[in-house]
Design an enzyme around this catalytic site. Sequence first.
Site, mmCIF file in Angstrom:
data_model
loop_
_atom_site.group_PDB
_atom_site.id
_atom_site.type_symbol
_atom_site.label_atom_id
_atom_site.label_comp_id
_atom_site.label_asym_id
_atom_site.label_seq_id
_atom_site.Cartn_x
_atom_site.Cartn_y
_atom_site.Cartn_z
ATOM 1 N N GLU A 279 0.908 -1.421 -0.037
ATOM 2 C CA GLU A 279 0.109 -0.047 0.189
ATOM 3 C C GLU A 279 0.966 1.378 0.164
ATOM 4 O O GLU A 279 0.395 2.480 -0.711
ATOM 5 C CB GLU A 279 -0.715 -0.084 1.452
ATOM 6 C CG GLU A 279 -1.960 -1.189 1.355
ATOM 7 C CD GLU A 279 -2.774 -1.199 0.129
ATOM 8 O OE1 GLU A 279 -3.009 -0.092 -0.602
ATOM 9 O OE2 GLU A 279 -3.197 -2.093 -0.507
ATOM 10 N N ASP A 360 3.172 -4.216 -6.155
ATOM 11 C CA ASP A 360 3.627 -5.427 -5.527
ATOM 12 C C ASP A 360 5.269 -5.571 -5.544
ATOM 13 O O ASP A 360 5.925 -5.908 -4.933
ATOM 14 C CB ASP A 360 3.173 -6.501 -6.272
ATOM 15 C CG ASP A 360 1.719 -6.938 -6.147
ATOM 16 O OD1 ASP A 360 1.216 -6.445 -4.911
ATOM 17 O OD2 ASP A 360 1.113 -7.487 -6.775
#
Length: 416
Positions: A279, A360
Amino acid sequence: MASIFRHPATVVLSVLLGLLVVVGSILVPWAVQAPDRAAQEAAVAALSVDAVALGKEFAAATRPGSYIALALSLAVALLLGLTPIGSRIIAACGRVGRGHWLAEAVLGGVVIMLIAQLVTLPLSAWRYLILVEYGMSNQTWSAWAVAVAKSYGVNIVVAAVMLAGLYGLMRWSPRRWWLWAAGVGAGLVMAMSAIYPVVVEPLFDNFTPMPEGPLRTELLELAEHDGVPVSEVLVSDASVRTNAVNAYVSGLGPTRRIVVYDNLLAAPSEEVVAVVAHELGHAKNGDVWIGTTLGAIAVASAAAGIAVAGRSRRLLRAAGVDDITSPRSAALLLAGVALVGVLATPVQNLVSRQIEMRADQHALELTADPDTFINMQTGLSEANLSDVDPPGWLHWWFGSHPTTAERIAMAEEFRR
């Protein structure tokens, strides 16, 4: 037809759509690529056979209702917008306000929107029953109804403000309203990105500061190390409604904060850190700004597009209205929004997947711990009953995130 091409809005629309393509090509991380198919299949083979099967079973149970709801809401929107039915309903609503244009625009437009949404309410209830059956919902019927009512309430407020503003601009500037609408709409998109976390999110979840402790300290230090200032680490009481787990970073500037679902805290702390690292990647790379910028250009394009479509006498006759600036055209506008939304879904999801894959990568680089990343993705897929490797065409159209297979394969590539 010739008048459409000569209208200034057509030129502006072409420029804005071109700008959308250029900005998207520059800001979206297209260079990030998903691992090849063989690597994804190897990742699936390493997962629990039972967990993979359960995820596919859950997806098979929930997908039909979602697709039927999408098709039904679109069909109703088109029926109301491309026939005189919608304009007649708006006219009837306007009579409540003695025919005032604001009553037609707001009350009539909201009623049209609600009709298109309410026809799918039984399908939403069906989905709720499936979630309960699979242990994914902790809500009672009354709690579910309250959540649905809140969602409808937010939609009503947003729609009322937008319709009042749009038709108000049309009355104020009958010839150049679309230019003003483009600017105001783009500005509202920017503003909502900042105020949404502090205005809308608290309507659906309660947030409390994460207590002082090793995990909170580690998350704040991770954000500081990443160069991402956050105002607070909050815990959402998501477990009162769902057993799905998640975390996210929301807001802009002073409203940016890390939010962790309370049920995620049951996972090992290193896995929570891996989720938050992903995040933080969104904040680090300015993904909220990217989405906001693209959204603002899209809204401005929509304003110009409405002006262009409003030059079509065939469309206006089909909708039973004389002029696009009449509040009775609200049904036609909402039908256009619904249709464009469905058609644009694959493009929006493609952009989203590229951004998520970069996040990611960021998490893997920030933590340098692919094993924990793999464990985290495995745990999330099991907790959320994810279809770890959905059919390609479904993922292309509806998948907003990389599949679990893609994410684990990416971590394996990072490890190598």
